[in-house]
Design an enzyme around this catalytic site. Structure first.
Site, PDB file in Angstrom:
ATOM      1  N   LYS A   5       2.891   2.696  10.490  1.00  0.00           N
ATOM      2  CA  LYS A   5       1.933   2.270   9.464  1.00  0.00           C
ATOM      3  C   LYS A   5       2.643   1.371   8.453  1.00  0.00           C
ATOM      4  O   LYS A   5       3.869   1.256   8.469  1.00  0.00           O
ATOM      5  CB  LYS A   5       1.313   3.484   8.783  1.00  0.00           C
ATOM      6  CG  LYS A   5       2.290   4.410   8.099  1.00  0.00           C
ATOM      7  CD  LYS A   5       1.546   5.616   7.557  1.00  0.00           C
ATOM      8  CE  LYS A   5       2.445   6.495   6.723  1.00  0.00           C
ATOM      9  NZ  LYS A   5       1.751   7.178   5.665  1.00  0.00           N
ATOM     10  N   ARG A  34      -3.919  17.353   0.061  1.00  0.00           N
ATOM     11  CA  ARG A  34      -4.361  15.967   0.216  1.00  0.00           C
ATOM     12  C   ARG A  34      -5.455  16.053   1.280  1.00  0.00           C
ATOM     13  O   ARG A  34      -6.409  16.790   1.088  1.00  0.00           O
ATOM     14  CB  ARG A  34      -3.151  15.111   0.630  1.00  0.00           C
ATOM     15  CG  ARG A  34      -3.328  13.635   0.432  1.00  0.00           C
ATOM     16  CD  ARG A  34      -2.028  12.854   0.611  1.00  0.00           C
ATOM     17  NE  ARG A  34      -1.488  12.902   1.968  1.00  0.00           N
ATOM     18  CZ  ARG A  34      -0.466  12.170   2.384  1.00  0.00           C
ATOM     19  NH1 ARG A  34       0.133  11.326   1.563  1.00  0.00           N
ATOM     20  NH2 ARG A  34      -0.022  12.255   3.622  1.00  0.00           N
ATOM     21  N   TYR A  83      11.628 -16.535 -18.137  1.00  0.00           N
ATOM     22  CA  TYR A  83      10.452 -16.167 -18.955  1.00  0.00           C
ATOM     23  C   TYR A  83      10.816 -15.151 -20.015  1.00  0.00           C
ATOM     24  O   TYR A  83      11.510 -14.168 -19.734  1.00  0.00           O
ATOM     25  CB  TYR A  83       9.382 -15.535 -18.055  1.00  0.00           C
ATOM     26  CG  TYR A  83       8.590 -16.495 -17.224  1.00  0.00           C
ATOM     27  CD1 TYR A  83       7.960 -17.608 -17.771  1.00  0.00           C
ATOM     28  CD2 TYR A  83       8.436 -16.263 -15.858  1.00  0.00           C
ATOM     29  CE1 TYR A  83       7.219 -18.465 -16.985  1.00  0.00           C
ATOM     30  CE2 TYR A  83       7.685 -17.114 -15.063  1.00  0.00           C
ATOM     31  CZ  TYR A  83       7.075 -18.223 -15.632  1.00  0.00           C
ATOM     32  OH  TYR A  83       6.339 -19.053 -14.857  1.00  0.00           O
ATOM     33  N   MET A 116       7.372 -14.827  -9.947  1.00  0.00           N
ATOM     34  CA  MET A 116       6.530 -14.609  -8.771  1.00  0.00           C
ATOM     35  C   MET A 116       7.228 -15.094  -7.498  1.00  0.00           C
ATOM     36  O   MET A 116       7.251 -14.404  -6.475  1.00  0.00           O
ATOM     37  CB  MET A 116       5.210 -15.367  -8.970  1.00  0.00           C
ATOM     38  CG  MET A 116       4.141 -15.024  -7.975  1.00  0.00           C
ATOM     39  SD  MET A 116       2.689 -16.043  -8.270  1.00  0.00           S
ATOM     40  CE  MET A 116       2.112 -15.427  -9.824  1.00  0.00           C
TER      41      MET A 116
HETATM   42  C1  LIG Z   1       0.624  12.434   7.820  1.00  0.00           C
HETATM   43  C2  LIG Z   1       1.982  11.810   7.803  1.00  0.00           C
HETATM   44  N1  LIG Z   1       2.846  12.117   8.776  1.00  0.00           N
HETATM   45  C3  LIG Z   1       4.086  11.570   8.813  1.00  0.00           C
HETATM   46  C4  LIG Z   1       4.520  10.699   7.838  1.00  0.00           C
HETATM   47  C5  LIG Z   1       5.924  10.135   7.890  1.00  0.00           C
HETATM   48  O1  LIG Z   1       6.683  10.510   6.768  1.00  0.00           O
HETATM   49  P1  LIG Z   1       8.208  10.092   6.625  1.00  0.00           P
HETATM   50  O2  LIG Z   1       8.231   8.613   6.453  1.00  0.00           O
HETATM   51  O3  LIG Z   1       8.684  10.827   5.422  1.00  0.00           O
HETATM   52  O4  LIG Z   1       8.879  10.523   7.878  1.00  0.00           O
HETATM   53  C6  LIG Z   1       3.650  10.364   6.801  1.00  0.00           C
HETATM   54  C7  LIG Z   1       4.097   9.438   5.744  1.00  0.00           C
HETATM   55  O5  LIG Z   1       3.498   9.092   4.803  1.00  0.00           O
HETATM   56  C8  LIG Z   1       2.348  10.930   6.788  1.00  0.00           C
HETATM   57  O6  LIG Z   1       1.472  10.644   5.814  1.00  0.00           O
END
Ligand SMILES: Cc1ncc(COP(=O)(O)O)c(C=O)c1O
Length: 376
Positions: A36, A134, A269, A317
């Site tokens: 991700k 969460r 700046y 920037m």
């Molecule tokens: C549901 C879930 N699993 C796994 C991970 C991976 O976490 P990490 O980067 O600490 O290994 C995340 C990270 O945000 C997560 O939200």
């Protein structure tokens, strides 16, 4: 190379990290690294391919959009979407054969109805809230939810998962242990209702690196796959156990204009910096737009000629001003390292995080998605 700002990513380090994590998880456990946030800044598609070549079984993504990008290039590994999916996107779960977390019945029912229309069965993973508060169904409601989902015709509960709130704080394990105990309590109950072949998962990097609880059939490491430890305490304990991760990423740019200015001149700046001596300045064409945090203003340094070149004044920037007075002979176009090694020096992501008062996760995931990334 014509690029002014770019990232270099060492494939062999990403591969080494996945192999290290696979060894830790054990041969029977599936590894589903998190790609991700543009693979934690490393570039979604190339990184996904490298992880698969290193033995990743599944991929974990945050969104439907990320999953689509992966499917569009023909990668057909199982994909687990761990982030929130809008109800209007449910069709895509089925179209692209994705797996999602489920924690409420209405949502499951809508997914089942979509499955009916498409004549497909959705594979879901029940997300249990063992204490992070969460996403996830509360412990007390989990069995009831599993029973109700089980009756839906177009859904299979394939997995059971939770997420830890404090696994990166290994010096105080009490809350982590409480969550683990909660999960251990719920696993047999849900298996009883749904079946023993449920895929059980709870580990992110920290718990995978440090904790052998024997519960998991799948692990979801993120930051460790990229060569970083989730916290300093985790790093210390993991390194003591000889678990060595290898950061793969360097962040680079080139020297722009060079000029000499007298002592007591304002730089940048807001005139937040005045030179303390006659100073050779260089501009570098990188700024907060690229993910080079504005909190680095008047903090820290970059590397030029293998020497430290302090940041002067505010990060803009698209431009940062550095002091190259002590860097020897420098000309326009010379390479500048913002993260990574040059000569005997090395600027780590943790060092940047420290200067910017944030965490390594934020430093790498903020790197501008459109920066050129070279996999070497
Ligand atoms: C549901 C879930 N699993 C796994 C991970 C991976 O976490 P990490 O980067 O600490 O290994 C995340 C990270 O945000 C997560 O939200």
């Amino acid at each position: 190379m014509n690029d002014l700002v770019w990232l270099e990513i060492k494939k062999e380090n990403l591969i080494s990290n996945i192999k290290t994590l696979k060894n830790l998880a054990g041969s029977k456990v599936l590894i589903s690294p998190c790609v991700k946030a543009n693979a934690y800044g490393h570039g979604l598609i190339e990184t996904a391919k490298i992880f698969i070549s290193a033995g990743a079984d599944w991929l974990s993504v945050n969104s439907i959009e990320e999953a689509k990008k992966i499917r569009d290039v023909g990668i057909n590994r199982p994909i687990l979407v761990i982030g929130y999916v809008a109800e209007s996107e449910l069709e895509k779960i089925l179209d692209w054969d994705l797996k999602i977390f489920i924690s409420n019945f209405d949502y499951a029912e809508k997914l089942s109805m979509t499955g009916k229309i498409k004549n497909k069965i959705a594979k879901v993973h029940l997300k249990i809230d063992t204490g992070m508060h969460r996403y996830g169904v509360l412990m007390a409601e989990a069995e009831e939810l599993a029973k109700k989902i089980k009756k839906l015709p177009h859904i299979t509960i394939e997995g059971l998962a939770t997420h830890f709130a404090t696994s990166d704080e290994p010096l105080n394990l009490s809350y982590f242990n409480r969550q683990l105990e909660n999960f251990k309590e719920i696993v047999p109950k849900i298996k009883n209702l749904v079946g023993n072949d449920l895929i059980i998962h709870c580990d992110k990097s920290a718990s995978l690196l440090l904790c052998r609880h024997g519960l998991a059939d799948l692990v979801r490491p993120g930051i460790a796959a990229y060569g970083y430890y989730p916290s300093q305490d985790v790093a210390k304990l993991a390194q003591e156990k000889n678990i060595i991760l290898r950061p793969a990423l360097s962040f680079k740019t080139k020297i722009g204009q060079i000029k000499k200015i007298p002592e007591n001149s304002c730089v940048g700046y807001g005139c937040t910096c005045y030179t303390k001596r006659p100073t050779v300045l260089a501009t570098i064409p990188v700024g907060y737009y690229d993910g080079y945090d504005r909190k680095l203003s008047n903090q820290g340094y970059v590397l030029v000629n293998g020497q430290k070149a302090p940041i002067l004044g505010r990060v803009c920037m698209n431009i940062t001003i550095i002091d190259i007075t002590d860097c020897g002979q420098v000309i326009e176009g010379d390479e500048v390292v913002l993260i990574g090694e040059q000569g005997q020096e090395n600027i780590t992501v943790e060092q940047i995080a420290n200067w910017a008062k944030t965490i390594n996760y934020e430093v790498i995931t903020r790197l501008r998605e459109s920066l050129p990334r070279y996999y070497i």
